[in-house]
Design a protein around this motif. Structure first.
Motif, PDB file in Angstrom:
ATOM      1  N   GLU A   1       0.861  -1.181   0.000  1.00 15.47           N
ATOM      2  CA  GLU A   1       0.000   0.000   0.000  1.00 15.47           C
ATOM      3  C   GLU A   1       0.900   1.234   0.000  1.00 15.47           C
ATOM      4  N   SER A   2       0.515   2.241  -0.750  1.00 21.01           N
ATOM      5  CA  SER A   2       1.342   3.439  -0.829  1.00 21.01           C
ATOM      6  C   SER A   2       0.465   4.671  -0.915  1.00 21.01           C
ATOM      7  N   ALA A   3       1.047   5.791  -0.578  1.00 22.74           N
ATOM      8  CA  ALA A   3       0.348   7.074  -0.642  1.00 22.74           C
ATOM      9  C   ALA A   3       1.353   8.158  -0.990  1.00 22.74           C
ATOM     10  N   PHE A   4       0.912   9.139  -1.752  1.00 23.11           N
ATOM     11  CA  PHE A   4       1.784  10.231  -2.176  1.00 23.11           C
ATOM     12  C   PHE A   4       1.051  11.544  -1.964  1.00 23.11           C
ATOM     13  N   GLY A   5       1.748  12.534  -1.419  1.00 24.61           N
ATOM     14  CA  GLY A   5       1.102  13.812  -1.136  1.00 24.61           C
ATOM     15  C   GLY A   5       1.981  14.981  -1.517  1.00 24.61           C
ATOM     16  N   LEU A   6       1.350  16.105  -1.887  1.00 28.55           N
ATOM     17  CA  LEU A   6       2.039  17.343  -2.222  1.00 28.55           C
ATOM     18  C   LEU A   6       1.378  18.499  -1.495  1.00 28.55           C
ATOM     19  N   PHE A   7       2.195  19.492  -1.127  1.00 29.85           N
ATOM     20  CA  PHE A   7       1.666  20.703  -0.495  1.00 29.85           C
ATOM     21  C   PHE A   7       2.486  21.894  -0.963  1.00 29.85           C
ATOM     22  N   ALA A   8       1.810  23.001  -1.233  1.00 31.17           N
ATOM     23  CA  ALA A   8       2.498  24.242  -1.581  1.00 31.17           C
ATOM     24  C   ALA A   8       1.683  25.406  -1.031  1.00 31.17           C
ATOM     25  N   GLY A   9       2.368  26.368  -0.446  1.00 29.12           N
ATOM     26  CA  GLY A   9       1.689  27.526   0.117  1.00 29.12           C
ATOM     27  C   GLY A   9       2.581  28.743   0.099  1.00 29.12           C
ATOM     28  N   ALA A  10       1.982  29.896  -0.075  1.00 32.33           N
ATOM     29  CA  ALA A  10       2.728  31.156  -0.083  1.00 32.33           C
ATOM     30  C   ALA A  10       1.760  32.293   0.201  1.00 32.33           C
ATOM     31  N   ALA A  11       2.289  33.345   0.788  1.00 35.95           N
ATOM     32  CA  ALA A  11       1.481  34.549   0.985  1.00 35.95           C
ATOM     33  C   ALA A  11       1.197  35.196  -0.377  1.00 35.95           C
ATOM     34  N   PRO A  12       0.102  35.925  -0.517  1.00 32.60           N
ATOM     35  CA  PRO A  12      -0.269  36.445  -1.847  1.00 32.60           C
ATOM     36  C   PRO A  12       0.609  37.577  -2.344  1.00 32.60           C
ATOM     37  N   ASP A  13       1.329  38.277  -1.472  1.00 29.09           N
ATOM     38  CA  ASP A  13       2.027  39.489  -1.895  1.00 29.09           C
ATOM     39  C   ASP A  13       3.553  39.362  -1.913  1.00 29.09           C
ATOM     40  N   TYR A  14       4.112  38.224  -1.493  1.00 25.00           N
ATOM     41  CA  TYR A  14       5.565  38.098  -1.459  1.00 25.00           C
ATOM     42  C   TYR A  14       5.938  36.614  -1.474  1.00 25.00           C
ATOM     43  N   ILE A  15       7.212  36.344  -1.776  1.00 26.90           N
ATOM     44  CA  ILE A  15       7.736  34.984  -1.774  1.00 26.90           C
ATOM     45  C   ILE A  15       8.509  34.704  -0.499  1.00 26.90           C
ATOM     46  N   VAL A  16       9.264  35.692  -0.031  1.00 29.25           N
ATOM     47  CA  VAL A  16       9.961  35.556   1.244  1.00 29.25           C
ATOM     48  C   VAL A  16       9.970  36.924   1.914  1.00 29.25           C
ATOM     49  N   ARG A  17       9.766  36.950   3.228  1.00 34.93           N
ATOM     50  CA  ARG A  17       9.694  38.206   3.961  1.00 34.93           C
ATOM     51  C   ARG A  17      10.420  38.058   5.290  1.00 34.93           C
TER      52      ARG A  17
ATOM     53  N   PRO B   1      10.373  36.455  17.800  1.00 32.67           N
ATOM     54  CA  PRO B   1      10.330  35.849  16.468  1.00 32.67           C
ATOM     55  C   PRO B   1       9.620  34.511  16.421  1.00 32.67           C
ATOM     56  N   MET B   2       9.616  33.758  17.527  1.00 33.27           N
ATOM     57  CA  MET B   2       8.986  32.443  17.516  1.00 33.27           C
ATOM     58  C   MET B   2       7.458  32.515  17.553  1.00 33.27           C
ATOM     59  N   LEU B   3       6.909  33.703  17.804  1.00 28.25           N
ATOM     60  CA  LEU B   3       5.459  33.865  17.820  1.00 28.25           C
ATOM     61  C   LEU B   3       4.919  34.365  16.490  1.00 28.25           C
ATOM     62  N   VAL B   4       5.803  34.607  15.517  1.00 29.59           N
ATOM     63  CA  VAL B   4       5.382  35.092  14.211  1.00 29.59           C
ATOM     64  C   VAL B   4       4.876  33.927  13.376  1.00 29.59           C
ATOM     65  N   GLY B   5       3.859  34.169  12.539  1.00 29.98           N
ATOM     66  CA  GLY B   5       3.325  33.134  11.674  1.00 29.98           C
ATOM     67  C   GLY B   5       4.385  32.550  10.767  1.00 29.98           C
ATOM     68  N   ARG B   6       4.227  31.273  10.390  1.00 26.93           N
ATOM     69  CA  ARG B   6       5.248  30.579   9.631  1.00 26.93           C
ATOM     70  C   ARG B   6       5.221  30.927   8.154  1.00 26.93           C
ATOM     71  N   ALA B   7       4.221  31.642   7.675  1.00 33.80           N
ATOM     72  CA  ALA B   7       4.096  31.935   6.251  1.00 33.80           C
ATOM     73  C   ALA B   7       4.951  33.139   5.859  1.00 33.80           C
ATOM     74  N   ASN B   8       6.249  33.088   6.181  1.00 36.81           N
ATOM     75  CA  ASN B   8       7.169  34.148   5.797  1.00 36.81           C
ATOM     76  C   ASN B   8       7.993  33.772   4.574  1.00 36.81           C
ATOM     77  N   ALA B   9       7.789  32.590   4.019  1.00 33.89           N
ATOM     78  CA  ALA B   9       8.525  32.149   2.846  1.00 33.89           C
ATOM     79  C   ALA B   9       7.674  31.145   2.089  1.00 33.89           C
ATOM     80  N   PHE B  10       7.900  31.062   0.786  1.00 38.59           N
ATOM     81  CA  PHE B  10       7.222  30.063  -0.026  1.00 38.59           C
ATOM     82  C   PHE B  10       7.500  28.678   0.547  1.00 38.59           C
ATOM     83  N   ASP B  11       6.460  27.878   0.730  1.00 39.69           N
ATOM     84  CA  ASP B  11       6.540  26.608   1.444  1.00 39.69           C
ATOM     85  C   ASP B  11       6.063  25.488   0.516  1.00 39.69           C
ATOM     86  N   PHE B  12       6.899  24.475   0.339  1.00 36.84           N
ATOM     87  CA  PHE B  12       6.556  23.328  -0.504  1.00 36.84           C
ATOM     88  C   PHE B  12       6.930  22.049   0.226  1.00 36.84           C
TER      89      PHE B  12
END
Length: 233
Positions: free
Chosen positions: A8-24, A36-47
């Motif tokens: 049995e096998s499974a394959f998954g993909l995920f990609a996420g980024a903020a709408p206005d920037y790629i890395v901040r 800094p540890m309380l800031v949201g993780r969406a500060n960079a394109f995530d795959f």
């Protein structure tokens, strides 16, 4: 999920980024309180991508997490005797593999473990000073960490007793390796311990261990069925 005979096998993909920037990144002054540890993780394109395989009582998973890191240079060039600002930026991938292992020796007992290697997205922009009308200044840097996740190990054991399932888990996160969110502005020569600016303060973070306990009970009233679960960490 994909199945083929005994495997049995499974394959998954995920990609996420903020709408206005790629890395901040956020660079506060040293005298400003910052968490800094309380800031949201969406500060960079995530795959992320992952593959899981299961055969008999054995399960194996492997994946990779990728963030966008930034490297660049801002300088001044003389063009026809006129200073002109020049900017060169480059996005580079920062990858971290993930591994998982599961064992189900019996229908009522299972063991699982995962290893997440450190994931770190840096930014480093060099402020070149070679074109400032012959003024000799050392290059300066705007550098730091836009996103960081420490090495993490998760262990889990579950046991089913008829309709009740008990789960015990232990999580370990190696925060002592966190370098801090800010980097040095100037790079001192090897023979000069200090060259005008102080290094950012060491975050002095501590490793953490989190025990977890969970329980689930299934019950039915006439035909409808339901499950009630609770946990604590």
């Amino acid at each position: 999920p994909l199945s083929d005979g005994e495997f049995e096998s499974a394959f998954g993909l995920f990609a996420g980024a903020a709408p206005d920037y790629i890395v901040r990144a956020h660079l506060p002054f040293a005298e400003e309180p910052d968490f800094p540890m309380l800031v949201g993780r969406a500060n960079a394109f995530d795959f992320a991508a992952g593959l899981g395989l299961k055969y008999d009582m054995f399960s194996l998973g492997i994946g990779v997490r990728v963030l966008a890191a930034l490297s660049g240079e801002v300088g001044v060039e003389q063009r026809d005797g006129v200073p002109v600002q020049v900017i060169h930026n480059e996005l580079v991938p920062a990858a971290a593999p993930v591994f998982g292992l599961g064992l189900e020796p019996g229908g009522d007992f299972s063991v699982g473990a995962t290893l997440r290697t450190p994931l770190r997205a840096n930014f480093d922009v060099t402020l070149a000073t070679s074109g400032l009308g012959g003024i000799a200044l050392p290059p300066m840097h705007i550098r730091g960490v836009a996103h960081y996740e420490p090495l993490r190990i998760d262990l889990e054991v579950s046991r089913r007793f008829e309709r009740t399932t008990l789960l015990l888990a232990l999580d370990y996160e190696r925060w002592s390796a966190f370098p801090g969110s800010l980097g040095s502005t100037l790079e001192c020569p090897s023979d000069v311990p200090r060259c005008g600016t102080s290094a950012p303060q060491d975050p002095d973070a501590n490793d953490i261990v989190i025990p977890r306990l969970g329980v689930k009970h299934e019950f039915s009233i006439a035909r409808p069925s339901a499950a009630l679960g609770a946990g604590d960490a």
